[in-house]
Scaffold this active site. Structure first.
Site, short mmCIF file in Angstrom:
data_model
loop_
_atom_site.label_atom_id
_atom_site.label_comp_id
_atom_site.label_asym_id
_atom_site.label_seq_id
_atom_site.Cartn_x
_atom_site.Cartn_y
_atom_site.Cartn_z
N ARG A 99 56.86 -20.62 12.51
CA ARG A 99 55.82 -19.76 12.55
C ARG A 99 55.73 -18.61 13.40
NH1 ARG A 99 50.12 -22.82 13.69
NH2 ARG A 99 49.47 -21.05 13.23
N PRO A 147 47.11 -20.11 25.79
CA PRO A 147 46.87 -21.37 25.95
C PRO A 147 48.11 -22.29 26.28
CG PRO A 147 46.31 -21.18 23.83
CD PRO A 147 46.89 -19.77 24.33
N GLU A 245 39.20 -16.20 20.93
CA GLU A 245 39.57 -17.17 20.04
C GLU A 245 39.64 -18.56 20.65
OE1 GLU A 245 40.17 -19.79 17.73
OE2 GLU A 245 42.34 -19.63 18.39
N CYS A 279 43.28 -25.87 17.79
CA CYS A 279 41.61 -25.59 17.72
C CYS A 279 40.98 -25.81 16.39
CB CYS A 279 41.44 -24.10 18.43
SG CYS A 279 42.42 -22.95 17.13
N THR A 280 41.99 -25.83 15.46
CA THR A 280 41.56 -25.92 14.01
C THR A 280 41.85 -27.46 13.33
OG1 THR A 280 43.65 -25.32 13.34
CG2 THR A 280 41.86 -23.58 13.33
#
Length: 471
Positions: A99, A147, A245, A279-280
């Site tokens: 990614r 994070p 975010e 987070c998703t």
């Protein structure tokens, strides 16, 4: 054990103060990073604000592409490092490096793109024989705070757009997973990034982080993390741009016309990938009552194949969460759901920082799992009457980041897209599906609506200047 420095404008800096990094799986020390003081922070800020010859678009693109190549060449080394400091299994950390490669490749493309506009002034009755032009100028200094849950990719999403925009940046990575961030910083220098474009620092919250956020010379603070910390940053930052975010409480809505095998697969991937530390991630599975029993049966059967354990074992699909304290908190949330009448169908056991993939049925909407973001591999199933009930419950929490709906009915899909108050609605896909290029971000307590993703981040890291000429 790795001993890595802070980097101030390209120069390695060490001190007598170190931040140690521990492997969540076996509690072994895997490295440490040098902590800096306030004077060193001031040196970094001044170095980035000093005048320097700006990089051309071609130079920025070349550096970003070279970084992508270096990441790809060291894919296994970096994956092993992320696994050691974060406890994530190799399946996840190898995927994360891929990614990050995409982030740098896309940023390299966008660095070459000029989105300037031209306006003819004679379109108005009072217009003149002039043209108005726009161009983008980089911000003078960016502070990025990242994070622990994606130690490479979250850092890449701050650094790559800043470089593409031509904006200098001071990076403060999570003290729980700083090693990968330092290695990425070194790769960027190796790729030719001038020191005045990037610093990577570590240090105390009051000595380093808050002063950096508060400093009026910083034009933008970009942060990914919890809503609580994000709101504190917004309060501390003062009059400057912020890109926050934050957390999520994303649902996966399964309607009675859904492909239940697909729904079960999406529930597993959304709940258990990255040890549920996204987070998703799917935090609530909202299943229409008419199919809840059959969905649960298929979901349970598939979830049993998600092997948890030693993150370095090639068979492991779910590693640890970030530390034992986090796992204990998750364990309490599971117990709270059970105390309120939920049935524990799978997992629920904790071994240090490892929490087994966990499924609970008939979970109360008032439970901790029903109201709060619980950052781990837990899949609570909630019954819903219909799509209206699912949308209402989706919108009932303070968060609004991502969501997914599984249906074969186009009308239902469109209704969900229009009705759900979130930054993303994915149909027949996990809530977190995205490209590294596409806009990403949430509303309400999930963020201020400012989008990440390479294109939007580059825009936010620049200002638009207009000028006009006789024409």
């Amino acid at each position: 054990m790795l001993s890595l420095p802070s980097y101030i404008a390209g120069k390695a800096v060490t001190s007598d103060s170190w931040i140690e990094v521990t492997n969540p799986w076996n509690n072994e020390k895997v490295g440490r990073v040098a902590s800096i003081n306030r004077d060193a922070l001031e040196t970094a800020i001044q170095a980035h604000l000093a005048s320097a010859t700006p990089l051309t678009r071609y130079e920025r693109s070349r550096i970003l592409n070279k970084t992508r190549d270096l990441l790809d060449a060291r894919r296994e080394e970096l994956a092993q490092l992320i696994t050691a400091e974060a406890g994530l299994c190799l399946r996840e950390t190898r995927y994360e490096v891929g990614r990050a490669c995409d982030v740098f490749a896309f940023a390299a493309m966008e660095a070459l793109h000029d989105d300037g506009q031209t306006f003819s002034c004679d379109i108005s009755p009072t217009g003149k024989a002039r043209k108005i032009f726009t161009l983008r100028e980089p911000l003078s200094l960016i502070a990025a705070i990242t994070p622990f849950n994606h130690p490479l990719n979250q850092v890449a999403h701050k650094l790559a757009p800043a470089i593409a925009a031509g904006a200098p940046l001071i990076l403060k990575p999570s003290e729980k997973t700083p090693l990968t961030a330092v290695r990425l910083t070194e790769l960027l220098y190796e790729a030719g990034l001038p020191g005045h474009m990037l610093s990577c620092i570590h240090g105390d919250l009051d000595e380093i982080t808050r002063p950096l956020i508060r400093d009026e010379r910083v034009s933008l603070v970009t942060f990914t993390g919890s809503a609580k910390v994000g709101k504190e940053i917004a309060h501390t930052a003062g009059y400057k741009k912020t890109c926050l975010e934050l957390g999520g409480h994303s649902p996966l809505i399964v309607l009675e016309d859904a492909d239940l095998d697909l729904a079960a697969k999406l529930a597993c991937e959304g709940s258990f990938r990255n040890s549920g530390q996204r987070c998703t991630a799917v935090r609530r599975i909202l299943v229409q009552e008419s199919v809840v029993e059959e969905f649960t049966r298929r979901f349970h059967a598939l979830a049993k194949s998600y092997v948890c354990g030693d993150p370095t074992d090639e068979a492991t699909m779910v590693g640890t969460v970030i530390d034992e304290a986090a796992a204990i908190s998750l364990e309490k949330a599971v117990q709270d759901a059970v105390n309120r009448g939920a049935s524990l169908l799978l997992g629920g056991k904790r071994h240090g920082a490892l929490l087994e993939p966990t499924i609970l049925a008939d979970v109360s909407r008032e439970s901790t799992l029903g109201t709060c973001e619980c950052f781990g591999p837990i899949a609570p199933i909630f019954r819903v009457r219909d799509l209206d009930d699912a949308i209402a419950y989706t919108n009932a929490t303070p968060y609004g980041l991502s969501s997914g709906v599984v249906t074969t009915n186009l009308e239902s899909a469109i209704k969900a897209v229009k009705g759900i108050k979130a930054g993303t609605v994915n149909v027949n896909e996990i809530p977190g599906y995205r490209l590294e290029l596409s806009p990403f971000g949430g509303v309400k307590d999930s963020g201020l609506g400012i989008k990440e993703g390479v294109i939007e981040a580059i825009k936010f890291m620049t200002t638009v200047k207009t000028f006009s000429l006789p024409w």
